[in-house]
Scaffold this motif. Sequence first.
Motif, PDB file in Angstrom:
ATOM      1  N   VAL A  57     -19.059  -3.388 -24.181  1.00  0.00           N
ATOM      2  CA  VAL A  57     -17.686  -2.888 -24.105  1.00  0.00           C
ATOM      3  C   VAL A  57     -16.789  -4.065 -24.470  1.00  0.00           C
ATOM      4  CG1 VAL A  57     -15.911  -1.896 -22.614  1.00  0.00           C
ATOM      5  CG2 VAL A  57     -18.322  -1.228 -22.317  1.00  0.00           C
ATOM      6  N   VAL A  58     -15.915  -3.842 -25.453  1.00  0.00           N
ATOM      7  CA  VAL A  58     -15.058  -4.914 -25.954  1.00  0.00           C
ATOM      8  C   VAL A  58     -13.594  -4.494 -25.910  1.00  0.00           C
ATOM      9  CG1 VAL A  58     -16.856  -5.885 -27.458  1.00  0.00           C
ATOM     10  CG2 VAL A  58     -15.323  -4.139 -28.358  1.00  0.00           C
ATOM     11  N   ASP A  59     -12.720  -5.508 -25.895  1.00  0.00           N
ATOM     12  CA  ASP A  59     -11.289  -5.216 -25.984  1.00  0.00           C
ATOM     13  C   ASP A  59     -10.892  -5.126 -27.452  1.00  0.00           C
ATOM     14  OD1 ASP A  59     -10.976  -7.842 -26.961  1.00  0.00           O
ATOM     15  OD2 ASP A  59     -10.071  -8.587 -25.110  1.00  0.00           O
ATOM     16  N   ALA A  60      -9.637  -4.893 -27.723  1.00  0.00           N
ATOM     17  CA  ALA A  60      -9.157  -4.707 -29.089  1.00  0.00           C
ATOM     18  C   ALA A  60      -9.398  -5.925 -29.978  1.00  0.00           C
ATOM     19  CB  ALA A  60      -7.671  -4.348 -29.081  1.00  0.00           C
ATOM     20  N   ALA A  61      -9.493  -7.111 -29.381  1.00  0.00           N
ATOM     21  CA  ALA A  61      -9.716  -8.337 -30.152  1.00  0.00           C
ATOM     22  C   ALA A  61     -11.205  -8.648 -30.341  1.00  0.00           C
ATOM     23  CB  ALA A  61      -9.035  -9.517 -29.455  1.00  0.00           C
ATOM     24  N   GLY A  62     -12.084  -7.808 -29.796  1.00  0.00           N
ATOM     25  CA  GLY A  62     -13.514  -8.023 -29.951  1.00  0.00           C
ATOM     26  C   GLY A  62     -14.127  -8.931 -28.898  1.00  0.00           C
ATOM     27  N   HIS A  63     -13.416  -9.152 -27.810  1.00  0.00           N
ATOM     28  CA  HIS A  63     -13.943  -9.963 -26.711  1.00  0.00           C
ATOM     29  C   HIS A  63     -14.807  -9.097 -25.805  1.00  0.00           C
ATOM     30  CE1 HIS A  63     -10.208 -12.359 -27.681  1.00  0.00           C
ATOM     31  NE2 HIS A  63     -11.201 -13.222 -27.869  1.00  0.00           N
ATOM     32  N   PHE A  64     -15.929  -9.627 -25.415  1.00  0.00           N
ATOM     33  CA  PHE A  64     -16.872  -8.925 -24.550  1.00  0.00           C
ATOM     34  C   PHE A  64     -16.292  -8.765 -23.150  1.00  0.00           C
ATOM     35  CE2 PHE A  64     -20.507  -9.218 -21.565  1.00  0.00           C
ATOM     36  CZ  PHE A  64     -21.176  -8.068 -21.927  1.00  0.00           C
ATOM     37  N   GLU A  65     -16.339  -7.533 -22.636  1.00  0.00           N
ATOM     38  CA  GLU A  65     -15.843  -7.271 -21.288  1.00  0.00           C
ATOM     39  C   GLU A  65     -16.924  -6.802 -20.331  1.00  0.00           C
ATOM     40  OE1 GLU A  65     -12.315  -5.091 -20.745  1.00  0.00           O
ATOM     41  OE2 GLU A  65     -11.213  -6.220 -22.246  1.00  0.00           O
ATOM     42  N   GLY A  66     -17.957  -6.173 -20.861  1.00  0.00           N
ATOM     43  CA  GLY A  66     -19.026  -5.677 -20.000  1.00  0.00           C
ATOM     44  C   GLY A  66     -20.066  -4.943 -20.818  1.00  0.00           C
ATOM     45  N   LEU A  67     -21.036  -4.376 -20.121  1.00  0.00           N
ATOM     46  CA  LEU A  67     -22.138  -3.677 -20.771  1.00  0.00           C
ATOM     47  C   LEU A  67     -22.330  -2.331 -20.088  1.00  0.00           C
ATOM     48  CD1 LEU A  67     -24.456  -4.323 -22.910  1.00  0.00           C
ATOM     49  CD2 LEU A  67     -25.898  -4.602 -20.895  1.00  0.00           C
ATOM     50  N   LEU A  68     -22.474  -1.303 -20.886  1.00  0.00           N
ATOM     51  CA  LEU A  68     -22.750   0.035 -20.382  1.00  0.00           C
ATOM     52  C   LEU A  68     -24.130   0.435 -20.860  1.00  0.00           C
ATOM     53  CD1 LEU A  68     -21.359   2.409 -18.805  1.00  0.00           C
ATOM     54  CD2 LEU A  68     -20.874   3.383 -21.062  1.00  0.00           C
ATOM     55  N   THR A  69     -25.043   0.679 -19.930  1.00  0.00           N
ATOM     56  CA  THR A  69     -26.386   1.102 -20.313  1.00  0.00           C
ATOM     57  C   THR A  69     -26.470   2.620 -20.325  1.00  0.00           C
ATOM     58  OG1 THR A  69     -27.282   1.182 -18.065  1.00  0.00           O
ATOM     59  CG2 THR A  69     -27.362  -0.973 -19.218  1.00  0.00           C
ATOM     60  N   ARG A  70     -27.528   3.105 -20.903  1.00  0.00           N
ATOM     61  CA  ARG A  70     -27.766   4.554 -20.923  1.00  0.00           C
ATOM     62  C   ARG A  70     -27.812   5.093 -19.494  1.00  0.00           C
ATOM     63  NH1 ARG A  70     -33.466   6.205 -22.952  1.00  0.00           N
ATOM     64  NH2 ARG A  70     -33.905   5.175 -20.997  1.00  0.00           N
ATOM     65  N   ASP A  71     -28.501   4.386 -18.610  1.00  0.00           N
ATOM     66  CA  ASP A  71     -28.596   4.830 -17.221  1.00  0.00           C
ATOM     67  C   ASP A  71     -27.227   4.847 -16.539  1.00  0.00           C
ATOM     68  OD1 ASP A  71     -31.316   5.094 -17.603  1.00  0.00           O
ATOM     69  OD2 ASP A  71     -31.813   3.206 -16.597  1.00  0.00           O
ATOM     70  N   ASP A  72     -26.395   3.827 -16.848  1.00  0.00           N
ATOM     71  CA  ASP A  72     -25.039   3.794 -16.300  1.00  0.00           C
ATOM     72  C   ASP A  72     -24.244   5.024 -16.754  1.00  0.00           C
ATOM     73  OD1 ASP A  72     -25.605   1.233 -15.238  1.00  0.00           O
ATOM     74  OD2 ASP A  72     -24.742   0.221 -16.993  1.00  0.00           O
ATOM     75  N   MET A  73     -24.406   5.392 -18.028  1.00  0.00           N
ATOM     76  CA  MET A  73     -23.689   6.553 -18.569  1.00  0.00           C
ATOM     77  C   MET A  73     -24.084   7.832 -17.855  1.00  0.00           C
ATOM     78  SD  MET A  73     -23.929   6.280 -22.663  1.00  0.00           S
ATOM     79  CE  MET A  73     -23.973   4.659 -23.391  1.00  0.00           C
ATOM     80  N   ILE A  74     -25.381   8.034 -17.714  1.00  0.00           N
ATOM     81  CA  ILE A  74     -25.879   9.269 -17.098  1.00  0.00           C
ATOM     82  C   ILE A  74     -25.432   9.355 -15.640  1.00  0.00           C
ATOM     83  CG2 ILE A  74     -27.957  10.594 -16.494  1.00  0.00           C
ATOM     84  CD1 ILE A  74     -27.205  10.411 -19.570  1.00  0.00           C
ATOM     85  N   ARG A  75     -25.508   8.225 -14.935  1.00  0.00           N
ATOM     86  CA  ARG A  75     -25.073   8.195 -13.539  1.00  0.00           C
ATOM     87  C   ARG A  75     -23.576   8.531 -13.435  1.00  0.00           C
ATOM     88  NH1 ARG A  75     -28.042   4.567 -11.871  1.00  0.00           N
ATOM     89  NH2 ARG A  75     -27.068   2.834 -12.970  1.00  0.00           N
ATOM     90  N   ALA A  76     -22.755   7.922 -14.287  1.00  0.00           N
ATOM     91  CA  ALA A  76     -21.310   8.183 -14.257  1.00  0.00           C
ATOM     92  C   ALA A  76     -21.010   9.625 -14.649  1.00  0.00           C
ATOM     93  CB  ALA A  76     -20.581   7.215 -15.188  1.00  0.00           C
ATOM     94  N   LEU A  77     -21.740  10.149 -15.610  1.00  0.00           N
ATOM     95  CA  LEU A  77     -21.537  11.534 -16.036  1.00  0.00           C
ATOM     96  C   LEU A  77     -21.810  12.488 -14.873  1.00  0.00           C
ATOM     97  CD1 LEU A  77     -20.914  13.387 -18.444  1.00  0.00           C
ATOM     98  CD2 LEU A  77     -23.370  13.394 -18.942  1.00  0.00           C
ATOM     99  N   LYS A  78     -22.911  12.271 -14.134  1.00  0.00           N
ATOM    100  CA  LYS A  78     -23.269  13.116 -12.989  1.00  0.00           C
ATOM    101  C   LYS A  78     -22.280  12.980 -11.844  1.00  0.00           C
ATOM    102  CE  LYS A  78     -28.255  12.760 -13.274  1.00  0.00           C
ATOM    103  NZ  LYS A  78     -29.445  12.375 -12.505  1.00  0.00           N
ATOM    104  N   GLU A  79     -21.922  11.719 -11.529  1.00  0.00           N
ATOM    105  CA  GLU A  79     -21.137  11.464 -10.325  1.00  0.00           C
ATOM    106  C   GLU A  79     -19.629  11.598 -10.522  1.00  0.00           C
ATOM    107  OE1 GLU A  79     -22.356   7.588  -8.981  1.00  0.00           O
ATOM    108  OE2 GLU A  79     -24.416   8.248  -8.618  1.00  0.00           O
TER     109      GLU A  79
END
Length: 162
Positions: A57-79
């Motif tokens: 996950v990056v900001d508009a300038a291309g700086h790294f802010e974090g990482l979203l994994t597939r498992d993180d996505m599925i968990r967030a989608l469910k919850e």
Amino acid sequence: VYLAATADAQNAQIREISGSVMISDVMITEFATLDRSATIDDAIDTLLATTQREFPVVDAAGHFEGLLTRDDMIRALKEKGPSTPVVAAMRRGLPTIHHRKRLEESLRLMQESHSPAIAVLDGSNHLVGLMTHETIGEMMMVRAAAPGRVRFGHLRQTGSRS
């Protein structure tokens, strides 16, 4: 016993070459990123359109802010649902490393942090690559297929000039 011995041999091979290989030689350089304003729904679309499992996950300038994994996505989608911002579900505080460091340093960081990936940054802290366990495995497969003949980074035969 065989599997444990095989894993030990692979770890020894990785340690053997990691001191002489630069991260920039083996990092992933073509990958999808998610903008910090993206939603989980956007992330799912990207997941289904690629073969990636980890998304920086990056900001508009291309700086790294974090990482979203597939498992993180599925968990967030469910919850929390599809309109959840990716920044609410991403992993923060993941290790980063400069692209001119040696592979051995990224391996150490991955082990210490139990991270699925490490963000590789340039001198301006822009995301330029990603190092994953899969990347390391692919490097070892290439090396095993052409021992002594492949130089990482350029995948040229040793001794050739280009």
